[in-house]
Write an enzyme that holds these catalytic residues in place. Structure first.
Site, PDB file in Angstrom:
ATOM      1  N   HIS A  60       6.014   5.304  89.491  1.00 35.88           N
ATOM      2  CA  HIS A  60       5.352   5.879  90.669  1.00 35.88           C
ATOM      3  C   HIS A  60       4.754   4.785  91.544  1.00 35.88           C
ATOM      4  CE1 HIS A  60       5.598  10.188  89.898  1.00 35.88           C
ATOM      5  NE2 HIS A  60       5.263   9.979  88.640  1.00 35.88           N
TER       6      HIS A  60
ATOM      7  N   CYS B 155       5.988   3.432  80.933  1.00 35.65           N
ATOM      8  CA  CYS B 155       5.589   4.778  81.344  1.00 35.65           C
ATOM      9  C   CYS B 155       6.094   5.076  82.754  1.00 35.65           C
ATOM     10  CB  CYS B 155       4.066   4.897  81.292  1.00 35.65           C
ATOM     11  SG  CYS B 155       3.436   6.521  81.751  1.00 35.65           S
TER      12      CYS B 155
ATOM     13  N   HIS C 107       0.217  -0.088  81.691  1.00 34.43           N
ATOM     14  CA  HIS C 107      -1.093   0.462  81.328  1.00 34.43           C
ATOM     15  C   HIS C 107      -1.077   1.098  79.938  1.00 34.43           C
ATOM     16  CE1 HIS C 107       1.249   3.813  82.870  1.00 34.43           C
ATOM     17  NE2 HIS C 107       0.456   4.632  82.189  1.00 34.43           N
TER      18      HIS C 107
ATOM     19  N   CYS D 198      -1.496   5.990  76.401  1.00 27.35           N
ATOM     20  CA  CYS D 198      -1.251   6.870  77.544  1.00 27.35           C
ATOM     21  C   CYS D 198      -0.452   8.089  77.121  1.00 27.35           C
ATOM     22  CB  CYS D 198      -0.527   6.124  78.673  1.00 27.35           C
ATOM     23  SG  CYS D 198      -0.098   7.199  80.067  1.00 27.35           S
TER      24      CYS D 198
ATOM     25  N   SER E 296       4.518   6.434  85.069  1.00 23.80           N
ATOM     26  CA  SER E 296       3.485   6.209  86.087  1.00 23.80           C
ATOM     27  C   SER E 296       3.679   4.880  86.802  1.00 23.80           C
ATOM     28  CB  SER E 296       2.092   6.271  85.451  1.00 23.80           C
ATOM     29  OG  SER E 296       1.819   7.564  84.969  1.00 23.80           O
TER      30      SER E 296
END
Length: 374
Positions: free
Chosen positions: A45, A40, A64, A172, A42
């Site tokens: 990030h 992902c 995650h 997610c 994220s």
């Protein structure tokens, strides 16, 4: 026990695949052998520092969006047992805190542990480097590992016949995008919808808006591959930029503007929000699902226009979904052929190839890469 995991040692550096020490599960915790983990944005990030202060700093285990098979359970675990197949929700759902009891399990108080990445039960670590240093976990999960220990509040039991290599995405990207369109935006029959950014989140926002009955679903992304996949997901038109969508608006919504605009870009900015706001018609709703740098403050929107045209700007975490109902619901819809997960997975990787997967994401070559574990 010893296992392997992808560790972020320093910001702006590649993931380091290393052997780690993993403690057995304590009360309310489970040991899971991972089957698959989505790559992902994220977690990118985290690597770039955009989530500084929101998630643990280095050293930490990423990941995650995952699925696996329960190997061992700690005391007081009643929901799952060894052998059960589970998909993780990246936000835990304890079912007892203030927000869970109000029906907002996507805002469970377990979120408070995101900053430390330590276990909900006692705020200590189960994951350690080979020389004994504690490791925080992305979203208290750490799915970039061959095995992980998580709280049972993060686990959703699914049918053993359902393919976990596809189901990991439900933890997610799928729920977040789909729920952003269906729940947060409240897309209804006949709505005009624009989705800005068509990666792992955006493709599912497109899919959710189409399933909710939108008359037009416009996909906006600079990458041709993602625009093509969006058309498979239910988009009726695709543009390369917000500016192009503005210029071509007459052919979509007769000049009235969009009812819903959903932001699912890789990295958001206040400038992008301002442009997307300009797509809205009267009483339109702008949903901000993608992450912005944690240091960014302010949005460039005309406040007077919000009042005069009753426009709304709302945030969406995990698509306002409930993992207990929505993960099994959407997984079953996939099994029945009503939800498309196959087109989301562009390439698969081993854990050792994790940096190749993220490089492909940066280059616009993947809608979603997935790590498959042995």
């Amino acid at each position: 026990m010893k296992t392997r995991a992808a560790i972020l040692r320093e910001l702006h550096q590649p993931w380091s695949v290393e052997e780690i020490e993993l403690d057995p599960p304590k009360a309310n915790e489970v040991l899971v052998k991972m089957v698959a983990s989505g790559l992902c944005h994220s977690d990118e990030h985290v690597l770039t520092g955009d989530l500084a202060g929101v998630v643990p700093g280095p050293p930490m285990i990423g990941g995650h969006e995952g699925s696996g098979i329960v190997q061992e359970v700690g005391d007081n675990v009643t929901y799952v047992a060894p052998g059960d197949h589970v998909v993780f929700g990246f936000v835990p759902a304890c079912g007892r805190c203030y927000q869970c009891s109000r029906g907002n399990s996507n805002l469970c108080e377990g979120l408070a542990n995101f900053g430390s990445g330590l276990q909900i039960t006692d705020n200590t670590a189960r994951h350690h480097t080979s020389d004994g240093e504690d490791l925080g976990l992305m979203c208290i999960l750490g799915t970039f590992a061959e095995h992980t220990v998580v709280n049972e509040a993060s686990c959703v039991k699914v049918d053993a016949d359902w393919p976990l290599e596809k189901g990991c995405l439900l933890g997610c990207g799928v729920l977040t995008g789909w729920g952003s369109a269906v729940y947060t935006a409240e897309t209804g029959p006949g709505d005009y919808v624009a989705v800005v950014g068509c990666g792992g989140l955006g493709q599912n926002a497109v899919q959710g808006a189409a399933m909710a009955g939108a008359r037009e679903v416009v996909a906006i992304d600079p990458v041709e591959l993602k625009r093509e996949v969006a058309m498979e997901m239910g988009a009726t038109k695709a543009y390369s930029s917000i500016d192009e969508a503005v210029a071509q608006g007459e052919e979509v919504h007769w000049g009235r503007g969009f009812d819903k605009v959903i932001m699912t870009m890789g990295v958001g900015s206040s400038e992008d929000v301002g442009k997307a706001y300009g797509l809205l018609g009267q009483r339109g709703r702008l949903v901000i699902t993608n992450l912005h740098p944690s240091t960014e403050v302010g949005m460039q929107v005309p406040a007077i226009d919000m009042t005069l045209n009753e426009k709304q700007i709302v945030g969406s975490l995990f698509g306002s979904c409930n993992i207990r109902t929505d993960i099994p619901r959407l997984f079953e819809m996939y099994v029945q052929g009503k939800l498309n997960l196959d087109a989301l997975i562009t390439n698969t990787y081993t854990l050792d190839e994790i940096n190749d997967g993220y490089e492909a994401m940066r280059n616009g070559e993947n809608v979603r890469g997935v790590i498959l574990f042995d």
